[in-house]
Design a protein around this motif. Structure first.
Motif, short mmCIF file in Angstrom:
data_model
loop_
_atom_site.label_atom_id
_atom_site.label_comp_id
_atom_site.label_asym_id
_atom_site.label_seq_id
_atom_site.Cartn_x
_atom_site.Cartn_y
_atom_site.Cartn_z
N VAL A 91 1.01 -1.00 0.46
CA VAL A 91 0.34 0.00 0.43
C VAL A 91 1.08 0.81 -0.07
CG1 VAL A 91 -1.62 1.67 1.40
CG2 VAL A 91 -1.94 -0.88 1.32
N ILE A 92 2.32 1.13 0.64
CA ILE A 92 2.74 2.26 0.78
C ILE A 92 3.42 2.47 -0.71
CG2 ILE A 92 5.28 3.60 1.56
CD1 ILE A 92 4.35 2.28 4.78
N ARG A 93 3.68 1.34 -1.36
CA ARG A 93 4.95 1.89 -2.43
C ARG A 93 3.45 2.56 -2.85
NH1 ARG A 93 6.06 -3.87 -1.37
NH2 ARG A 93 8.59 -3.53 -0.58
N PHE A 94 2.69 1.84 -3.88
CA PHE A 94 1.74 2.21 -4.08
C PHE A 94 1.54 3.60 -3.95
CE2 PHE A 94 -2.94 2.84 -4.93
CZ PHE A 94 -3.47 3.41 -6.67
N ALA A 102 9.84 -1.80 -5.42
CA ALA A 102 11.02 -0.81 -4.99
C ALA A 102 11.40 -1.68 -3.04
CB ALA A 102 10.17 -0.38 -5.05
N VAL A 103 12.00 -1.20 -3.01
CA VAL A 103 13.01 -1.62 -1.20
C VAL A 103 12.55 0.14 -0.71
CG1 VAL A 103 14.97 -2.05 0.39
CG2 VAL A 103 14.95 -2.70 -2.08
N LEU A 104 12.21 -0.57 0.23
CA LEU A 104 11.07 0.82 1.18
C LEU A 104 12.25 1.27 2.62
CD1 LEU A 104 7.60 -0.46 2.03
CD2 LEU A 104 7.81 1.09 0.13
N SER A 105 12.79 2.50 2.74
CA SER A 105 12.83 2.97 4.06
C SER A 105 12.64 2.74 4.65
CB SER A 105 13.07 4.26 3.64
OG SER A 105 11.42 4.74 4.24
N ASP A 106 13.40 1.89 6.05
CA ASP A 106 13.39 1.89 7.13
C ASP A 106 11.99 2.55 7.89
OD1 ASP A 106 16.09 -0.38 7.01
OD2 ASP A 106 16.97 1.66 8.37
N MET A 107 11.87 4.31 7.29
CA MET A 107 10.88 4.69 8.51
C MET A 107 9.83 4.72 7.81
SD MET A 107 10.22 7.35 10.43
CE MET A 107 11.55 7.82 10.74
N GLN A 108 10.06 3.87 6.03
CA GLN A 108 8.69 3.16 5.58
C GLN A 108 8.28 1.85 6.03
OE1 GLN A 108 9.89 4.00 1.72
NE2 GLN A 108 8.51 5.56 0.62
N LYS A 109 9.10 1.23 6.17
CA LYS A 109 9.16 0.16 6.91
C LYS A 109 8.00 0.31 8.33
CE LYS A 109 12.00 -3.03 3.90
NZ LYS A 109 13.06 -3.70 4.38
N ALA A 110 8.47 0.93 8.78
CA ALA A 110 7.98 1.27 10.82
C ALA A 110 6.62 1.19 10.17
CB ALA A 110 8.64 2.61 11.10
N SER A 111 6.18 2.74 9.34
CA SER A 111 5.23 2.78 9.16
C SER A 111 4.22 2.39 8.75
CB SER A 111 5.26 4.00 8.16
OG SER A 111 5.94 5.22 8.72
N CYS A 186 8.12 1.25 16.38
CA CYS A 186 9.32 1.93 16.83
C CYS A 186 9.39 0.15 16.87
CB CYS A 186 8.76 1.95 18.45
SG CYS A 186 8.11 3.48 18.79
N PHE A 187 8.44 -0.76 16.77
CA PHE A 187 9.23 -2.34 17.04
C PHE A 187 10.18 -2.32 15.49
CE2 PHE A 187 7.76 -6.14 15.82
CZ PHE A 187 8.58 -7.27 17.43
N PHE A 188 8.88 -1.90 14.20
CA PHE A 188 9.85 -2.41 13.04
C PHE A 188 10.55 -1.79 12.86
CE2 PHE A 188 5.90 -5.66 12.73
CZ PHE A 188 6.16 -6.10 11.65
N GLY A 189 10.33 0.16 12.86
CA GLY A 189 12.15 0.84 12.91
C GLY A 189 12.41 0.32 13.55
N ALA A 190 12.97 0.27 14.59
CA ALA A 190 13.85 -0.14 15.23
C ALA A 190 14.96 -1.46 14.46
CB ALA A 190 14.16 -0.70 17.09
N TYR A 191 14.21 -2.82 14.38
CA TYR A 191 14.15 -3.75 14.01
C TYR A 191 15.35 -3.68 12.33
CZ TYR A 191 14.03 -8.46 11.03
OH TYR A 191 14.39 -9.13 10.98
N GLU A 192 14.44 -2.74 11.36
CA GLU A 192 15.00 -2.41 10.38
C GLU A 192 16.06 -1.57 10.24
OE1 GLU A 192 13.59 -3.72 7.88
OE2 GLU A 192 11.52 -4.70 8.27
N ASP A 205 24.45 -8.76 2.42
CA ASP A 205 22.27 -8.30 1.56
C ASP A 205 21.60 -8.11 3.00
OD1 ASP A 205 20.38 -8.12 -0.46
OD2 ASP A 205 19.61 -9.49 1.27
N ARG A 206 20.77 -7.63 3.71
CA ARG A 206 20.19 -7.62 5.04
C ARG A 206 19.23 -8.89 5.71
NH1 ARG A 206 16.42 -3.31 6.61
NH2 ARG A 206 14.78 -3.99 5.64
N ASP A 207 19.87 -10.41 3.74
CA ASP A 207 18.80 -11.14 4.58
C ASP A 207 19.75 -12.06 4.88
OD1 ASP A 207 16.50 -10.26 3.91
OD2 ASP A 207 16.05 -10.92 1.91
N ASP A 208 21.22 -11.56 4.74
CA ASP A 208 22.26 -12.92 4.29
C ASP A 208 23.36 -12.44 5.99
OD1 ASP A 208 21.33 -14.23 2.45
OD2 ASP A 208 22.62 -12.89 1.52
#
Length: 298
Positions: A91-94, A102-111, A186-192, A205-208
């Motif tokens: 939804v945020i990408r749209f 597209a890769v979202l920023s940490d702030m967008q993932k927190a939102s 805060c949870f997802f923002g700090a984690y990402e 890569d972040r997955d590795d």
């Protein structure tokens, strides 16, 4: 190539369920201590006293009271949370006019995590209500607030249905949402952010980034969540447990009553076991989620 949206949703839901189960098994006794201290802040000198007293009074099973509803709560919450998290990212990408890959920023993932928590609150509230009542049952009986009764999950569920009706399962829903929305930002923002920092440092890569960085990042996210929203959680636990004696006041009235009659410190009762628990529990949550998701994506 990314999987179809329905397949992706099933993967996120399943991975969230694995993470939720890992979270419960790694931290249930400390969660029990947290709820007891939140509801009866003057009964225990500290979390070690709370755990030792519970063990003397009821035995080891007393520390695992509410494990079944906690398991149901965490599996339901994290399944919906991580499924909604993936959906909210799209939804945020749209909304931002970004391509679907597209890769979202940490702030967008927190939102995205913050919005996703609204959906997870709807399944979390009823199961967490039962869990909190089971965890504080001994103290409610010892203080004379309720008469002695069966302290099983099904007896609590039947009691709620008989005395409060279906709406009784949603006692504390407003407070749950008020806790989850800023908390999961805060949870997802700090984690990402932590994962990004590890990936930059390790030049991968972040997955590795490996097991230890994921566990640390999950624990760091959990610590940030609890430090921000702990008073909200304390009020929620108080409303859900004390509603066993009758209808309770709402969030603001309960919050002001605790602050005025017991002091601000009472709003932070049980913070120590919560912070001790957050690293192993949330580390296990994200490790279970990331590992199972990565396996299913393959």
């Amino acid at each position: 190539m990314a999987p179809q949206p329905v397949v992706q949703a099933i993967i996120d839901l399943s991975a969230g369920a694995v993470g939720g189960a890992a979270c419960v098994f790694s931290g249930q006794p400390l969660d029990t201590a947290k709820v007891k201290m939140q509801t009866f802040p003057t009964m225990y000198r500290g979390f070690i006293h709370c755990i030792s007293s519970t063990y003397k009074q009821v035995g080891i099973r007393g520390l695992y009271q509410g494990t079944t509803p906690a398991l149901m709560a965490n599996i339901a919450e994290n399944s919906v949370l991580f499924m909604s998290y993936g959906f909210c990212q799209q939804v945020i990408r749209f909304t931002a006019g970004l391509p679907s890959e597209a890769v979202l920023s940490d702030m967008q993932k927190a939102s995205a995590g913050s919005v996703a928590s609204i959906f997870s609150s709807l399944v979390l509230c009823p199961t967490e209500l039962v869990k909190c009542r089971l965890q504080a049952m001994y103290e409610m009986e010892a203080s004379g607030k309720i008469t002695k009764s069966d302290n099983t999950m099904w007896s609590v569920v039947k009691s709620i249905m008989r005395h409060e009706g279906p709406q009784g399962f949603f006692q504390g829903l407003t407070t749950t949402i008020a806790r989850e929305v800023p908390g999961y930002f805060c949870f997802f923002g700090a984690y990402e952010l932590s994962r990004t920092t590890f990936a930059d440092y390790m030049k991968c890569d972040r997955d590795d980034i490996g097991v230890a960085p994921i566990v640390f990042s999950g624990g760091f996210g959990g610590a940030c969540l609890w430090l921000v929203v702990y008073p909200f959680d304390c009020v929620k636990s108080r409303i859900q447990v004390m509603s066993m004696t009758g209808k309770q006041a709402g969030f603001f009235k309960t919050f002001m009553t605790i602050a005025r009659t017991e002091g601000t410190r009472a709003l932070y009762s049980g913070l120590t076991p919560t912070m001790v628990r957050t690293f192993p529990a949330n580390g296990a949550l994200f490790l279970g989620y990331e590992a199972s998701r990565k396996l299913m994506m393959k």
